[in-house]
Design an enzyme around this catalytic site. Structure first.
Site, PDB file in Angstrom:
ATOM      1  N   HIS A  24       0.835  -1.138  -0.095  1.00 22.56           N
ATOM      2  CA  HIS A  24       0.018  -0.103   0.121  1.00 22.56           C
ATOM      3  C   HIS A  24       0.875   1.160   0.113  1.00 22.56           C
ATOM      4  CE1 HIS A  24      -3.024  -3.030   1.655  1.00 22.56           C
ATOM      5  NE2 HIS A  24      -3.772  -2.497   0.736  1.00 22.56           N
ATOM      6  N   HIS A  31      -3.947  -6.624  -5.609  1.00 25.89           N
ATOM      7  CA  HIS A  31      -3.782  -7.800  -4.766  1.00 25.89           C
ATOM      8  C   HIS A  31      -5.456  -7.946  -4.508  1.00 25.89           C
ATOM      9  CE1 HIS A  31      -3.802  -3.834  -2.637  1.00 25.89           C
ATOM     10  NE2 HIS A  31      -4.470  -4.382  -1.513  1.00 25.89           N
ATOM     11  N   CYS A  66     -14.193  -3.699   5.369  1.00 23.15           N
ATOM     12  CA  CYS A  66     -13.428  -4.080   4.264  1.00 23.15           C
ATOM     13  C   CYS A  66     -11.874  -5.168   4.706  1.00 23.15           C
ATOM     14  CB  CYS A  66     -12.635  -3.240   3.374  1.00 23.15           C
ATOM     15  SG  CYS A  66     -13.638  -2.056   2.592  1.00 23.15           S
ATOM     16  N   HIS A  68      -8.615  -8.165   3.668  1.00 28.29           N
ATOM     17  CA  HIS A  68      -7.743  -8.858   2.846  1.00 28.29           C
ATOM     18  C   HIS A  68      -7.844 -10.263   3.132  1.00 28.29           C
ATOM     19  CE1 HIS A  68      -6.227  -4.568   2.215  1.00 28.29           C
ATOM     20  NE2 HIS A  68      -5.962  -4.918   1.157  1.00 28.29           N
ATOM     21  N   GLU A  86     -13.085  -5.898  13.451  1.00 34.76           N
ATOM     22  CA  GLU A  86     -13.366  -4.435  13.147  1.00 34.76           C
ATOM     23  C   GLU A  86     -14.478  -4.021  13.962  1.00 34.76           C
ATOM     24  OE1 GLU A  86     -13.233  -2.635   9.366  1.00 34.76           O
ATOM     25  OE2 GLU A  86     -11.469  -4.115   8.637  1.00 34.76           O
ATOM     26  N   GLU A 113      -4.913   2.130  -3.866  1.00 34.56           N
ATOM     27  CA  GLU A 113      -5.492   0.797  -3.505  1.00 34.56           C
ATOM     28  C   GLU A 113      -5.717   0.394  -5.115  1.00 34.56           C
ATOM     29  OE1 GLU A 113      -5.859  -0.937  -1.437  1.00 34.56           O
ATOM     30  OE2 GLU A 113      -6.213   0.064   0.604  1.00 34.56           O
ATOM     31  N   GLU A 115      -7.023  -3.054  -6.143  1.00 30.45           N
ATOM     32  CA  GLU A 115      -7.605  -4.279  -5.583  1.00 30.45           C
ATOM     33  C   GLU A 115      -8.755  -4.950  -6.599  1.00 30.45           C
ATOM     34  OE1 GLU A 115      -7.467  -3.346  -1.105  1.00 30.45           O
ATOM     35  OE2 GLU A 115      -9.235  -3.161  -1.992  1.00 30.45           O
ATOM     36  N   TRP A 160     -14.417   3.413  -3.306  1.00 32.67           N
ATOM     37  CA  TRP A 160     -14.551   1.976  -3.677  1.00 32.67           C
ATOM     38  C   TRP A 160     -16.168   1.855  -3.509  1.00 32.67           C
ATOM     39  CZ3 TRP A 160     -11.107   3.046   0.101  1.00 32.67           C
ATOM     40  CH2 TRP A 160     -11.474   2.839   1.287  1.00 32.67           C
TER      41      TRP A 160
END
Length: 173
Positions: A24, A31, A66, A68, A86, A113, A115, A160
């Site tokens: 990042h 990714h 969000c 990963h 979170e 970002e 993704e 996003w």
């Protein structure tokens, strides 16, 4: 130890891993990630305001959460893990809404970002207990009112989320 993210080629195939903090930056590698919108029993959707300590888009309103997936972790397992981390939430159901969502965006600090980011709709069990390192505030809101706010005032939300709202045909869990 830093979390690893799954790196992808332009066709979305896994090509390796890298520490999250190394990918990042100003030249972020493609990714794998995910986004999730959480709904309560009243049909309201949870939106969150990112903590001011977040590296990208601090203080910006966005979807519920969000994350990963870790290497070899399924996306649904990652969604459950991040909901707990979170928001302190258990999820009773998770449905894939946008399997091929992909975006690239640059925040005001120059961090990119990049993704492939499948989007999920989920149902919450109970109310959130947010992790203050991730979320500074949250609210439950009407899904259609949220969609209209995002589409008419995109500057107030994460990039996003704006793109996802344009693509989500059905926005309820």
């Amino acid at each position: 130890m830093d979390d690893l993210v799954v790196l992808l080629d332009d066709d979305g195939n896994e090509i390796g891993t890298a520490p999250k903090n190394s990918v990042h930056g100003a030249d972020t590698s493609l990714h794998l990630a995910f986004s999730c919108y959480v709904f309560n029993e009243r049909g309201e959707v949870l939106i969150t305001r990112r903590a001011l300590t977040k590296k990208t888009w601090p203080g910006v309103w966005t979807n519920s959460f969000c994350g990963h997936p870790a290497p070899a972790e399924t996306l649904t397992d990652a969604v459950h893990r991040r909901a707990e981390f979170e928001l302190g939430l258990d999820l009773s159901s998770i449905d894939l809404a946008l399997p091929l969502f992909r975006y690239r965006a640059t925040d005001s600090s120059g961090i990119v970002e990049n993704e492939v980011c499948p989007v999920y709709l989920a149902r919450a069990v109970g109310d959130p207990l947010p992790n203050p390192d991730e979320v500074m505030e949250y609210t439950w809101t009407d899904p259609e009112a949220l969609r209209q706010s995002v589409l008419t005032s995109p500057f107030a939300f994460s990039p996003w989320m704006v793109l996802q709202m344009r693509q989500l045909e059905t926005f309820r869990a």
